[in-house]
Scaffold this active site. Sequence first.
Site, PDB file in Angstrom:
ATOM      1  N   LYS A 101      13.048 -18.107  24.144  1.00 49.02           N
ATOM      2  CA  LYS A 101      13.848 -17.005  23.585  1.00 49.02           C
ATOM      3  C   LYS A 101      14.911 -16.637  24.621  1.00 49.02           C
ATOM      4  O   LYS A 101      14.732 -16.845  25.811  1.00 49.02           O
ATOM      5  CB  LYS A 101      12.953 -15.801  23.319  1.00 49.02           C
TER       6      LYS A 101
ATOM      7  N   HIS B   3       5.377 -25.617  15.350  1.00 46.52           N
ATOM      8  CA  HIS B   3       6.665 -26.254  15.033  1.00 46.52           C
ATOM      9  C   HIS B   3       6.935 -27.490  15.899  1.00 46.52           C
ATOM     10  O   HIS B   3       7.298 -28.553  15.401  1.00 46.52           O
ATOM     11  CB  HIS B   3       7.817 -25.277  15.222  1.00 46.52           C
TER      12      HIS B   3
ATOM     13  N   ASP C 267       3.305 -19.499  19.533  1.00 42.06           N
ATOM     14  CA  ASP C 267       4.270 -19.165  18.485  1.00 42.06           C
ATOM     15  C   ASP C 267       5.079 -20.391  18.048  1.00 42.06           C
ATOM     16  O   ASP C 267       5.446 -20.504  16.888  1.00 42.06           O
ATOM     17  CB  ASP C 267       5.213 -18.071  19.018  1.00 42.06           C
TER      18      ASP C 267
ATOM     19  N   HIS D  65       7.338 -23.519   8.565  1.00 44.31           N
ATOM     20  CA  HIS D  65       8.622 -23.601   7.861  1.00 44.31           C
ATOM     21  C   HIS D  65       9.535 -24.687   8.427  1.00 44.31           C
ATOM     22  O   HIS D  65      10.453 -25.140   7.761  1.00 44.31           O
ATOM     23  CB  HIS D  65       9.323 -22.236   7.808  1.00 44.31           C
TER      24      HIS D  65
ATOM     25  N   ARG E  18       0.822  -1.215   0.000  1.00 43.03           N
ATOM     26  CA  ARG E  18       0.000   0.000   0.000  1.00 43.03           C
ATOM     27  C   ARG E  18       0.857   1.265   0.000  1.00 43.03           C
ATOM     28  O   ARG E  18       0.519   2.258  -0.616  1.00 43.03           O
ATOM     29  CB  ARG E  18      -0.873  -0.034   1.254  1.00 43.03           C
TER      30      ARG E  18
HETATM   31  C1  BG6 Z   1       8.859 -18.473  13.863  1.00 40.67           C
HETATM   32  C2  BG6 Z   1       8.521 -17.800  15.156  1.00 40.67           C
HETATM   33  O1  BG6 Z   1       7.794 -19.259  13.417  1.00 40.67           O
HETATM   34  O2  BG6 Z   1      10.002 -19.312  14.056  1.00 40.67           O
HETATM   35  C3  BG6 Z   1       9.686 -16.988  15.664  1.00 40.67           C
HETATM   36  O3  BG6 Z   1       7.402 -16.939  14.958  1.00 40.67           O
HETATM   37  C4  BG6 Z   1      10.931 -17.857  15.749  1.00 40.67           C
HETATM   38  O4  BG6 Z   1       9.413 -16.419  16.935  1.00 40.67           O
HETATM   39  C5  BG6 Z   1      11.164 -18.607  14.449  1.00 40.67           C
HETATM   40  O5  BG6 Z   1      12.023 -17.013  16.040  1.00 40.67           O
HETATM   41  C6  BG6 Z   1      12.291 -19.614  14.591  1.00 40.67           C
HETATM   42  O6  BG6 Z   1      12.590 -20.145  13.338  1.00 40.67           O
HETATM   43  P1  BG6 Z   1      14.067 -20.618  12.973  1.00 40.67           P
HETATM   44  O7  BG6 Z   1      13.948 -21.214  11.631  1.00 40.67           O
HETATM   45  O8  BG6 Z   1      14.925 -19.395  13.022  1.00 40.67           O
HETATM   46  O9  BG6 Z   1      14.465 -21.599  14.038  1.00 40.67           O
END
Ligand code: BG6
Length: 487
Positions: free
Chosen positions: A337, A237, A232, A175, A48
Amino acid sequence: MQTDSSFTFVLFGGTGDLSMRKILPALFEAHRAGGMLADSGKIVAVARHIADRAAYIDWVNEHVKPHVSKNGVDETAWASFLDRIEFVKIDLGKPEDFTLLRDALSGRPGIRVFYLATGPSLFVPICHALASVGLNENSRIVLEKPLGYDLKSSNAINDAVGEIFAEEQIYRIDHYLGKEPVQNLLALRFGNVLFEPLWRREWVESIQITIAEELGVEARGDFYDNTGALRDMVQNHLLQLLSIVAMEPPHSMDSDSVRDEKLRVLRALKPIDPRDIGKVAVRGQYHAGVIRGSAVPAYATEPGVKQDSTTETFVAVKVEIENWRWAGVPFFLRTGKRLADRVAEIVVNFRAVPHSALGASALRGGANRLVIRLQPNETIRLYCLAKQPGEGMNLASVHLDLAFDRFFREGQMEAYQRLLLDVINGRLALFVRRDEQEAAWRWVEPILNEWAASNKPPKPYAAGTWGPAAASAMLAQHGTCWLEEEN
Ligand code: BG6
Protein backbone atom coordinates in the site's frame (compact mmCIF):
# COMPACT_ATOMS: atom_id res chain seq x y z
CA MET A 1 -24.80 -13.85 -23.12
CA GLN A 2 -28.55 -14.43 -22.92
CA THR A 3 -30.09 -16.04 -19.89
CA ASP A 4 -33.54 -17.04 -18.90
CA SER A 5 -32.62 -18.71 -15.61
CA SER A 6 -34.34 -16.96 -12.79
CA PHE A 7 -32.60 -16.25 -9.52
CA THR A 8 -32.88 -14.53 -6.20
CA PHE A 9 -29.67 -12.86 -5.11
CA VAL A 10 -29.65 -12.39 -1.35
CA LEU A 11 -27.09 -9.86 -0.22
CA PHE A 12 -25.99 -10.12 3.41
CA GLY A 13 -24.13 -7.00 4.49
CA GLY A 14 -26.40 -5.02 2.18
CA THR A 15 -25.19 -1.65 3.50
CA GLY A 16 -21.51 -2.56 3.73
CA ASP A 17 -18.65 -1.00 1.81
CA LEU A 18 -18.33 -3.93 -0.59
CA SER A 19 -22.02 -3.89 -1.46
CA MET A 20 -21.83 -0.16 -2.06
CA ARG A 21 -18.65 -0.06 -4.15
CA LYS A 22 -18.58 -3.38 -5.95
CA ILE A 23 -21.51 -5.77 -5.68
CA LEU A 24 -24.50 -3.54 -6.38
CA PRO A 25 -22.67 -1.55 -9.09
CA ALA A 26 -21.68 -4.84 -10.76
CA LEU A 27 -25.27 -6.10 -10.66
CA PHE A 28 -26.41 -2.79 -12.09
CA GLU A 29 -23.95 -3.08 -14.99
CA ALA A 30 -25.19 -6.60 -15.74
CA HIS A 31 -28.76 -5.31 -15.64
CA ARG A 32 -27.98 -2.28 -17.81
CA ALA A 33 -26.21 -4.37 -20.44
CA GLY A 34 -29.47 -6.26 -21.00
CA GLY A 35 -29.87 -9.99 -21.55
CA MET A 36 -27.41 -11.01 -18.85
CA LEU A 37 -29.86 -11.26 -15.98
CA ALA A 38 -33.23 -12.93 -16.24
CA ASP A 39 -36.01 -10.31 -16.12
CA SER A 40 -37.58 -12.10 -13.19
CA GLY A 41 -34.33 -12.14 -11.16
CA LYS A 42 -34.48 -10.25 -7.88
CA ILE A 43 -31.99 -8.86 -5.39
CA VAL A 44 -32.95 -9.18 -1.75
CA ALA A 45 -30.79 -7.00 0.47
CA VAL A 46 -30.43 -7.91 4.11
CA ALA A 47 -29.43 -5.37 6.75
CA ARG A 48 -30.16 -4.57 10.34
CA HIS A 49 -29.97 -0.79 10.62
CA ILE A 50 -32.41 0.12 7.86
CA ALA A 51 -36.12 0.32 8.55
CA ASP A 52 -37.70 -0.87 5.30
CA ARG A 53 -37.41 -1.10 1.53
CA ALA A 54 -38.06 2.60 0.95
CA ALA A 55 -35.23 3.52 3.32
CA TYR A 56 -32.95 0.98 1.64
CA ILE A 57 -33.69 2.40 -1.81
CA ASP A 58 -32.82 5.86 -0.44
CA TRP A 59 -29.55 4.43 0.80
CA VAL A 60 -28.84 2.84 -2.60
CA ASN A 61 -29.59 6.09 -4.39
CA GLU A 62 -27.32 8.01 -2.09
CA HIS A 63 -24.43 5.58 -1.73
CA VAL A 64 -24.40 3.20 -4.66
CA LYS A 65 -25.35 5.46 -7.53
CA PRO A 66 -22.13 7.48 -7.32
CA HIS A 67 -20.19 4.24 -7.91
CA VAL A 68 -21.93 3.12 -11.08
CA SER A 69 -21.14 3.89 -14.70
CA LYS A 70 -18.22 6.25 -14.85
CA ASN A 71 -19.75 7.83 -17.94
CA GLY A 72 -22.99 8.86 -16.30
CA VAL A 73 -25.97 6.86 -15.14
CA ASP A 74 -28.61 5.67 -17.56
CA GLU A 75 -31.65 6.83 -15.54
CA THR A 76 -34.13 4.49 -17.19
CA ALA A 77 -31.92 1.50 -16.50
CA TRP A 78 -31.32 2.73 -12.96
CA ALA A 79 -35.04 2.99 -12.25
CA SER A 80 -35.71 -0.52 -13.55
CA PHE A 81 -32.71 -1.80 -11.57
CA LEU A 82 -34.24 -0.42 -8.38
CA ASP A 83 -37.39 -2.37 -9.20
CA ARG A 84 -35.38 -5.56 -8.83
CA ILE A 85 -34.38 -4.70 -5.27
CA GLU A 86 -36.27 -5.95 -2.25
CA PHE A 87 -35.32 -5.69 1.38
CA VAL A 88 -35.55 -7.82 4.50
CA LYS A 89 -34.60 -6.43 7.88
CA ILE A 90 -32.71 -9.07 9.81
CA ASP A 91 -30.50 -8.97 12.85
CA LEU A 92 -27.85 -11.53 11.98
CA GLY A 93 -27.33 -12.17 15.65
CA LYS A 94 -30.92 -13.48 15.91
CA PRO A 95 -31.34 -16.79 14.04
CA GLU A 96 -35.12 -16.55 14.59
CA ASP A 97 -35.17 -13.53 12.23
CA PHE A 98 -34.31 -15.89 9.36
CA THR A 99 -37.93 -17.02 9.21
CA LEU A 100 -38.58 -13.57 7.70
CA LEU A 101 -36.12 -14.36 4.97
CA ARG A 102 -37.63 -17.82 4.41
CA ASP A 103 -41.07 -16.25 4.03
CA ALA A 104 -39.74 -13.60 1.67
CA LEU A 105 -38.12 -16.26 -0.53
CA SER A 106 -40.89 -18.81 -0.45
CA GLY A 107 -42.35 -19.88 -3.79
CA ARG A 108 -39.81 -18.01 -5.92
CA PRO A 109 -38.53 -19.65 -9.09
CA GLY A 110 -34.90 -20.38 -9.83
CA ILE A 111 -31.69 -20.61 -7.88
CA ARG A 112 -31.02 -18.75 -4.64
CA VAL A 113 -27.64 -17.08 -4.24
CA PHE A 114 -26.55 -16.04 -0.76
CA TYR A 115 -23.74 -13.52 -0.94
CA LEU A 116 -21.99 -13.10 2.41
CA ALA A 117 -20.47 -9.63 2.16
CA THR A 118 -19.90 -9.69 5.89
CA GLY A 119 -16.96 -10.31 8.21
CA PRO A 120 -15.82 -13.96 8.27
CA SER A 121 -16.93 -14.34 11.89
CA LEU A 122 -20.53 -14.25 10.60
CA PHE A 123 -20.11 -16.89 7.88
CA VAL A 124 -20.82 -19.89 10.08
CA PRO A 125 -23.72 -18.38 12.09
CA ILE A 126 -25.38 -17.26 8.84
CA CYS A 127 -25.01 -20.73 7.31
CA HIS A 128 -26.51 -22.36 10.41
CA ALA A 129 -29.39 -19.92 10.44
CA LEU A 130 -30.05 -20.54 6.72
CA ALA A 131 -30.06 -24.29 7.30
CA SER A 132 -32.38 -23.96 10.28
CA VAL A 133 -35.07 -22.56 7.99
CA GLY A 134 -34.31 -24.95 5.12
CA LEU A 135 -32.71 -22.38 2.83
CA ASN A 136 -29.56 -24.38 2.09
CA GLU A 137 -31.34 -26.40 -0.60
CA ASN A 138 -31.35 -25.23 -4.23
CA SER A 139 -28.90 -22.49 -3.40
CA ARG A 140 -25.33 -21.27 -3.78
CA ILE A 141 -23.30 -19.44 -1.22
CA VAL A 142 -20.60 -16.87 -1.94
CA LEU A 143 -17.87 -16.32 0.62
CA GLU A 144 -15.75 -13.19 0.50
CA LYS A 145 -12.13 -13.18 1.52
CA PRO A 146 -10.50 -13.25 4.00
CA LEU A 147 -11.72 -16.72 4.77
CA GLY A 148 -10.10 -17.16 8.14
CA TYR A 149 -6.95 -15.87 9.67
CA ASP A 150 -4.73 -18.90 9.18
CA LEU A 151 -5.00 -22.52 8.09
CA LYS A 152 -6.71 -23.60 11.29
CA SER A 153 -9.39 -20.91 11.32
CA SER A 154 -9.96 -21.25 7.59
CA ASN A 155 -10.41 -25.02 8.02
CA ALA A 156 -12.84 -24.42 10.86
CA ILE A 157 -14.98 -22.16 8.65
CA ASN A 158 -14.76 -24.52 5.68
CA ASP A 159 -15.67 -27.52 7.86
CA ALA A 160 -18.68 -25.77 9.32
CA VAL A 161 -19.90 -24.37 5.99
CA GLY A 162 -19.20 -27.76 4.39
CA GLU A 163 -21.64 -29.45 6.77
CA ILE A 164 -24.42 -27.29 5.39
CA PHE A 165 -23.47 -26.71 1.76
CA ALA A 166 -21.82 -29.14 -0.67
CA GLU A 167 -18.51 -27.98 -2.21
CA GLU A 168 -20.28 -27.40 -5.57
CA GLN A 169 -22.57 -24.91 -3.83
CA ILE A 170 -19.69 -22.89 -2.37
CA TYR A 171 -18.22 -19.98 -4.36
CA ARG A 172 -15.08 -18.59 -2.68
CA ILE A 173 -14.47 -15.33 -4.41
CA ASP A 174 -11.07 -13.93 -5.36
CA HIS A 175 -11.89 -10.96 -7.51
CA TYR A 176 -8.50 -11.05 -9.24
CA LEU A 177 -9.64 -14.19 -11.03
CA GLY A 178 -12.48 -12.23 -12.60
CA LYS A 179 -10.27 -9.54 -14.12
CA GLU A 180 -10.34 -9.50 -17.91
CA PRO A 181 -6.54 -9.60 -18.36
CA VAL A 182 -6.25 -12.58 -16.05
CA GLN A 183 -8.67 -14.38 -18.34
CA ASN A 184 -6.54 -13.21 -21.21
CA LEU A 185 -3.50 -14.76 -19.67
CA LEU A 186 -5.20 -18.13 -20.09
CA ALA A 187 -6.00 -17.24 -23.70
CA LEU A 188 -2.43 -16.13 -24.33
CA ARG A 189 -0.90 -19.25 -22.83
CA PHE A 190 -3.30 -21.88 -24.09
CA GLY A 191 -4.67 -20.35 -27.29
CA ASN A 192 -1.28 -19.79 -28.96
CA VAL A 193 1.58 -22.09 -29.82
CA LEU A 194 4.08 -19.26 -29.59
CA PHE A 195 4.60 -19.04 -25.87
CA GLU A 196 4.11 -22.56 -24.59
CA PRO A 197 7.47 -24.00 -25.75
CA LEU A 198 9.27 -21.09 -24.07
CA TRP A 199 7.20 -21.14 -20.88
CA ARG A 200 9.64 -23.16 -18.81
CA ARG A 201 12.90 -23.17 -16.96
CA GLU A 202 15.04 -23.62 -20.08
CA TRP A 203 13.93 -20.23 -21.41
CA VAL A 204 12.62 -18.27 -18.46
CA GLU A 205 15.07 -16.70 -16.06
CA SER A 206 12.68 -15.22 -13.51
CA ILE A 207 9.11 -14.03 -13.12
CA GLN A 208 7.82 -11.04 -11.17
CA ILE A 209 4.25 -10.49 -10.09
CA THR A 210 3.47 -7.10 -8.59
CA ILE A 211 0.26 -5.64 -7.22
CA ALA A 212 1.14 -2.13 -6.12
CA GLU A 213 -1.38 0.32 -4.72
CA GLU A 214 -1.22 4.05 -4.11
CA LEU A 215 -4.10 3.87 -1.68
CA GLY A 216 -3.47 3.38 2.00
CA VAL A 217 -5.78 1.49 4.31
CA GLU A 218 -8.61 4.02 3.85
CA ALA A 219 -11.41 3.45 6.34
CA ARG A 220 -10.34 -0.16 6.97
CA GLY A 221 -7.57 0.46 9.53
CA ASP A 222 -9.16 -1.76 12.12
CA PHE A 223 -9.56 -4.72 9.79
CA TYR A 224 -6.22 -4.22 8.09
CA ASP A 225 -4.22 -3.92 11.28
CA ASN A 226 -5.36 -7.42 12.23
CA THR A 227 -4.73 -8.75 8.76
CA GLY A 228 -1.64 -7.34 7.00
CA ALA A 229 -0.55 -7.59 3.38
CA LEU A 230 0.46 -11.26 3.51
CA ARG A 231 -3.07 -12.37 4.42
CA ASP A 232 -4.86 -9.62 2.50
CA MET A 233 -3.05 -10.02 -0.83
CA VAL A 234 -0.39 -12.74 -0.98
CA GLN A 235 -2.30 -15.74 0.39
CA ASN A 236 -5.03 -15.17 -2.18
CA HIS A 237 -4.59 -12.77 -5.12
CA LEU A 238 -0.86 -13.17 -5.66
CA LEU A 239 -0.75 -16.94 -5.21
CA GLN A 240 -3.75 -17.29 -7.50
CA LEU A 241 -2.01 -15.24 -10.18
CA LEU A 242 1.13 -17.29 -9.70
CA SER A 243 -0.79 -20.52 -10.10
CA ILE A 244 -2.30 -19.32 -13.38
CA VAL A 245 1.08 -18.22 -14.70
CA ALA A 246 2.75 -21.49 -13.73
CA MET A 247 0.06 -24.13 -14.28
CA GLU A 248 0.20 -26.90 -16.86
CA PRO A 249 -2.25 -26.67 -19.77
CA PRO A 250 -5.60 -27.92 -18.45
CA HIS A 251 -7.42 -30.57 -20.41
CA SER A 252 -10.48 -28.31 -20.71
CA MET A 253 -11.73 -25.04 -19.27
CA ASP A 254 -14.25 -26.73 -17.03
CA SER A 255 -14.08 -25.76 -13.42
CA ASP A 256 -12.24 -28.74 -12.05
CA SER A 257 -9.69 -29.10 -14.84
CA VAL A 258 -8.48 -25.54 -14.28
CA ARG A 259 -8.60 -25.78 -10.52
CA ASP A 260 -6.82 -29.15 -10.48
CA GLU A 261 -3.91 -27.64 -12.39
CA LYS A 262 -3.75 -24.57 -10.16
CA LEU A 263 -3.77 -26.83 -7.14
CA ARG A 264 -0.82 -28.81 -8.50
CA VAL A 265 1.20 -25.59 -8.60
CA LEU A 266 0.20 -24.55 -5.10
CA ARG A 267 1.15 -27.97 -3.79
CA ALA A 268 4.51 -27.78 -5.55
CA LEU A 269 5.51 -24.50 -3.90
CA LYS A 270 8.80 -25.07 -2.12
CA PRO A 271 8.06 -24.88 1.59
CA ILE A 272 9.87 -22.02 3.25
CA ASP A 273 12.35 -22.97 5.92
CA PRO A 274 11.69 -20.62 8.87
CA ARG A 275 15.46 -20.02 9.13
CA ASP A 276 15.49 -18.57 5.60
CA ILE A 277 12.63 -16.16 5.98
CA GLY A 278 14.93 -13.17 6.40
CA LYS A 279 16.46 -14.02 3.01
CA VAL A 280 13.34 -14.78 0.99
CA ALA A 281 10.69 -12.47 2.44
CA VAL A 282 10.69 -8.74 3.09
CA ARG A 283 8.03 -7.04 5.15
CA GLY A 284 7.60 -3.32 5.27
CA GLN A 285 5.36 -0.65 6.71
CA TYR A 286 4.84 2.80 5.24
CA HIS A 287 5.82 5.98 6.96
CA ALA A 288 4.64 9.44 6.03
CA GLY A 289 5.49 10.50 2.50
CA VAL A 290 4.24 12.17 -0.63
CA ILE A 291 2.10 10.60 -3.36
CA ARG A 292 1.44 12.55 -6.55
CA GLY A 293 2.29 15.80 -4.77
CA SER A 294 0.10 15.21 -1.71
CA ALA A 295 1.45 14.47 1.75
CA VAL A 296 0.09 11.25 3.24
CA PRO A 297 0.39 10.12 6.86
CA ALA A 298 2.25 7.14 8.27
CA TYR A 299 0.40 3.84 8.56
CA ALA A 300 0.73 3.87 12.36
CA THR A 301 -1.26 7.13 12.55
CA GLU A 302 -4.15 5.93 10.38
CA PRO A 303 -7.51 5.62 12.16
CA GLY A 304 -8.03 2.17 13.66
CA VAL A 305 -4.33 1.29 13.58
CA LYS A 306 -2.32 0.71 16.76
CA GLN A 307 0.46 3.27 17.20
CA ASP A 308 3.04 0.55 17.78
CA SER A 309 1.61 -1.70 15.08
CA THR A 310 3.98 -4.20 13.47
CA THR A 311 1.50 -5.09 10.73
CA GLU A 312 3.06 -5.21 7.29
CA THR A 313 1.71 -3.00 4.51
CA PHE A 314 4.32 -4.33 2.07
CA VAL A 315 5.52 -7.82 1.26
CA ALA A 316 8.06 -9.06 -1.25
CA VAL A 317 8.74 -12.75 -1.33
CA LYS A 318 10.71 -15.19 -3.42
CA VAL A 319 8.82 -18.32 -4.36
CA GLU A 320 10.14 -21.49 -5.95
CA ILE A 321 8.13 -24.22 -7.61
CA GLU A 322 9.39 -27.76 -7.28
CA ASN A 323 8.53 -29.38 -10.58
CA TRP A 324 10.23 -30.09 -13.89
CA ARG A 325 8.86 -27.01 -15.61
CA TRP A 326 9.95 -24.46 -13.03
CA ALA A 327 12.74 -25.89 -10.86
CA GLY A 328 15.30 -23.18 -10.18
CA VAL A 329 13.25 -20.28 -11.60
CA PRO A 330 12.58 -17.65 -8.95
CA PHE A 331 9.12 -16.08 -8.85
CA PHE A 332 9.20 -12.75 -7.06
CA LEU A 333 5.85 -11.63 -5.65
CA ARG A 334 5.35 -8.13 -4.33
CA THR A 335 2.49 -6.05 -3.02
CA GLY A 336 2.14 -2.93 -0.96
CA LYS A 337 0.00 0.00 0.00
CA ARG A 338 1.07 3.61 -0.54
CA LEU A 339 3.58 2.73 -3.21
CA ALA A 340 4.80 4.99 -5.99
CA ASP A 341 2.21 3.87 -8.53
CA ARG A 342 -0.95 1.83 -8.89
CA VAL A 343 -0.01 -1.06 -11.08
CA ALA A 344 -0.60 -4.79 -11.27
CA GLU A 345 1.61 -6.69 -13.67
CA ILE A 346 3.31 -9.94 -14.46
CA VAL A 347 6.80 -9.78 -15.91
CA VAL A 348 8.31 -12.84 -17.57
CA ASN A 349 12.05 -12.34 -18.05
CA PHE A 350 13.45 -14.69 -20.65
CA ARG A 351 17.04 -15.86 -20.70
CA ALA A 352 19.67 -14.25 -22.86
CA VAL A 353 20.61 -15.87 -26.15
CA PRO A 354 23.29 -18.54 -25.61
CA HIS A 355 25.72 -16.92 -28.03
CA SER A 356 25.48 -13.61 -29.77
CA ALA A 357 27.13 -12.83 -33.03
CA LEU A 358 25.65 -9.35 -32.63
CA GLY A 359 27.68 -8.08 -29.71
CA ALA A 360 27.33 -7.86 -25.98
CA SER A 361 23.98 -6.06 -25.89
CA ALA A 362 22.21 -9.14 -27.23
CA LEU A 363 23.61 -11.16 -24.37
CA ARG A 364 22.43 -8.85 -21.64
CA GLY A 365 20.08 -10.87 -19.44
CA GLY A 366 16.43 -10.67 -20.32
CA ALA A 367 16.58 -9.10 -23.76
CA ASN A 368 13.21 -10.72 -24.31
CA ARG A 369 10.54 -9.98 -21.81
CA LEU A 370 6.80 -10.34 -21.70
CA VAL A 371 4.97 -7.79 -19.57
CA ILE A 372 1.33 -8.48 -18.86
CA ARG A 373 -0.19 -5.35 -17.40
CA LEU A 374 -3.36 -6.21 -15.51
CA GLN A 375 -4.18 -2.67 -14.45
CA PRO A 376 -4.43 0.14 -15.25
CA ASN A 377 -4.34 0.24 -19.08
CA GLU A 378 -4.47 -3.48 -19.75
CA THR A 379 -1.75 -4.39 -22.21
CA ILE A 380 0.46 -7.27 -23.14
CA ARG A 381 3.87 -6.14 -24.30
CA LEU A 382 6.59 -8.31 -25.78
CA TYR A 383 10.08 -6.81 -25.72
CA CYS A 384 12.56 -7.84 -28.40
CA LEU A 385 15.88 -6.55 -29.66
CA ALA A 386 15.94 -4.85 -33.06
CA LYS A 387 18.63 -3.18 -35.04
CA GLN A 388 18.75 0.56 -34.79
CA PRO A 389 18.54 2.22 -38.20
CA GLY A 390 21.76 3.45 -39.73
CA GLU A 391 25.28 2.27 -39.93
CA GLY A 392 26.64 -0.57 -37.86
CA MET A 393 24.80 -3.20 -35.87
CA ASN A 394 23.50 -1.41 -32.83
CA LEU A 395 20.65 -3.08 -31.05
CA ALA A 396 17.79 -1.44 -29.22
CA SER A 397 14.87 -2.76 -27.25
CA VAL A 398 11.52 -2.47 -29.03
CA HIS A 399 8.15 -3.87 -28.13
CA LEU A 400 5.09 -5.39 -29.70
CA ASP A 401 1.94 -4.18 -28.03
CA LEU A 402 -1.50 -5.57 -27.50
CA ALA A 403 -3.51 -2.78 -25.94
CA PHE A 404 -6.90 -4.22 -25.12
CA ASP A 405 -8.82 -0.98 -25.15
CA ARG A 406 -7.67 -0.32 -28.72
CA PHE A 407 -8.46 -3.81 -30.01
CA PHE A 408 -11.63 -4.42 -28.06
CA ARG A 409 -13.49 -1.19 -27.54
CA GLU A 410 -16.68 -2.84 -26.37
CA GLY A 411 -17.64 -5.45 -23.88
CA GLN A 412 -15.01 -5.04 -21.15
CA MET A 413 -16.44 -6.39 -17.93
CA GLU A 414 -15.55 -5.57 -14.35
CA ALA A 415 -14.29 -8.48 -12.29
CA TYR A 416 -17.27 -8.51 -9.94
CA GLN A 417 -19.75 -8.41 -12.81
CA ARG A 418 -18.21 -11.48 -14.42
CA LEU A 419 -17.98 -13.35 -11.13
CA LEU A 420 -21.53 -12.57 -10.03
CA LEU A 421 -22.86 -13.74 -13.38
CA ASP A 422 -20.81 -16.91 -12.96
CA VAL A 423 -22.39 -17.57 -9.57
CA ILE A 424 -25.89 -16.99 -10.89
CA ASN A 425 -25.17 -19.28 -13.85
CA GLY A 426 -23.41 -21.95 -11.80
CA ARG A 427 -19.90 -21.64 -13.26
CA LEU A 428 -17.26 -22.51 -10.67
CA ALA A 429 -14.00 -22.26 -12.63
CA LEU A 430 -13.09 -18.79 -11.38
CA PHE A 431 -13.75 -19.55 -7.74
CA VAL A 432 -11.26 -20.96 -5.29
CA ARG A 433 -11.74 -24.57 -4.28
CA ARG A 434 -11.17 -25.53 -0.68
CA ASP A 435 -8.03 -27.56 -1.40
CA GLU A 436 -6.44 -24.61 -3.23
CA GLN A 437 -7.15 -22.37 -0.32
CA GLU A 438 -5.65 -24.83 2.12
CA ALA A 439 -2.50 -25.24 0.05
CA ALA A 440 -2.07 -21.45 -0.06
CA TRP A 441 -2.50 -21.10 3.69
CA ARG A 442 -0.08 -23.96 4.28
CA TRP A 443 2.57 -22.19 2.23
CA VAL A 444 2.23 -18.75 3.85
CA GLU A 445 1.95 -20.04 7.38
CA PRO A 446 5.68 -20.34 8.22
CA ILE A 447 6.09 -16.69 7.24
CA LEU A 448 3.08 -15.63 9.30
CA ASN A 449 4.37 -17.55 12.30
CA GLU A 450 7.90 -16.29 12.01
CA TRP A 451 6.79 -12.67 11.71
CA ALA A 452 4.39 -13.03 14.61
CA ALA A 453 7.15 -14.48 16.80
CA SER A 454 9.84 -12.09 15.69
CA ASN A 455 10.57 -8.99 17.70
CA LYS A 456 11.93 -7.21 14.63
CA PRO A 457 9.53 -4.56 13.33
CA PRO A 458 8.74 -4.34 9.60
CA LYS A 459 11.19 -2.33 7.53
CA PRO A 460 10.05 1.26 7.10
CA TYR A 461 9.49 2.80 3.69
CA ALA A 462 8.33 6.26 2.78
CA ALA A 463 4.87 6.44 1.24
CA GLY A 464 5.23 7.15 -2.47
CA THR A 465 8.28 4.89 -2.94
CA TRP A 466 8.59 1.28 -4.08
CA GLY A 467 8.97 -0.17 -0.58
CA PRO A 468 11.99 -1.09 1.52
CA ALA A 469 15.41 -1.28 -0.14
CA ALA A 470 15.65 -4.88 1.05
CA ALA A 471 13.12 -5.85 -1.64
CA SER A 472 15.53 -4.64 -4.31
CA ALA A 473 18.48 -6.30 -2.59
CA MET A 474 16.65 -9.63 -2.68
CA LEU A 475 16.43 -9.47 -6.47
CA ALA A 476 19.96 -8.17 -6.83
CA GLN A 477 21.16 -11.42 -5.28
CA HIS A 478 19.70 -13.15 -8.31
CA GLY A 479 21.29 -10.69 -10.72
CA THR A 480 17.99 -9.06 -11.54
CA CYS A 481 15.86 -6.07 -10.51
CA TRP A 482 12.23 -4.99 -10.41
CA LEU A 483 10.89 -3.75 -13.71
CA GLU A 484 10.75 -0.09 -12.68
CA GLU A 485 14.42 -0.22 -11.68
CA GLU A 486 15.59 -1.06 -15.21
CA ASN A 487 17.94 1.54 -16.72
C1 BG6 B 1 -8.70 -6.53 -1.81
C2 BG6 B 1 -7.88 -6.14 -0.62
O1 BG6 B 1 -8.90 -7.91 -1.85
O2 BG6 B 1 -8.02 -6.13 -3.01
C3 BG6 B 1 -7.62 -4.65 -0.61
O3 BG6 B 1 -8.56 -6.50 0.57
C4 BG6 B 1 -7.01 -4.21 -1.93
O4 BG6 B 1 -6.76 -4.28 0.46
C5 BG6 B 1 -7.82 -4.73 -3.11
O5 BG6 B 1 -6.98 -2.80 -1.94
C6 BG6 B 1 -7.12 -4.46 -4.42
O6 BG6 B 1 -7.97 -4.78 -5.47
P1 BG6 B 1 -7.91 -4.01 -6.86
O7 BG6 B 1 -8.87 -4.71 -7.73
O8 BG6 B 1 -8.28 -2.59 -6.57
O9 BG6 B 1 -6.48 -4.11 -7.33
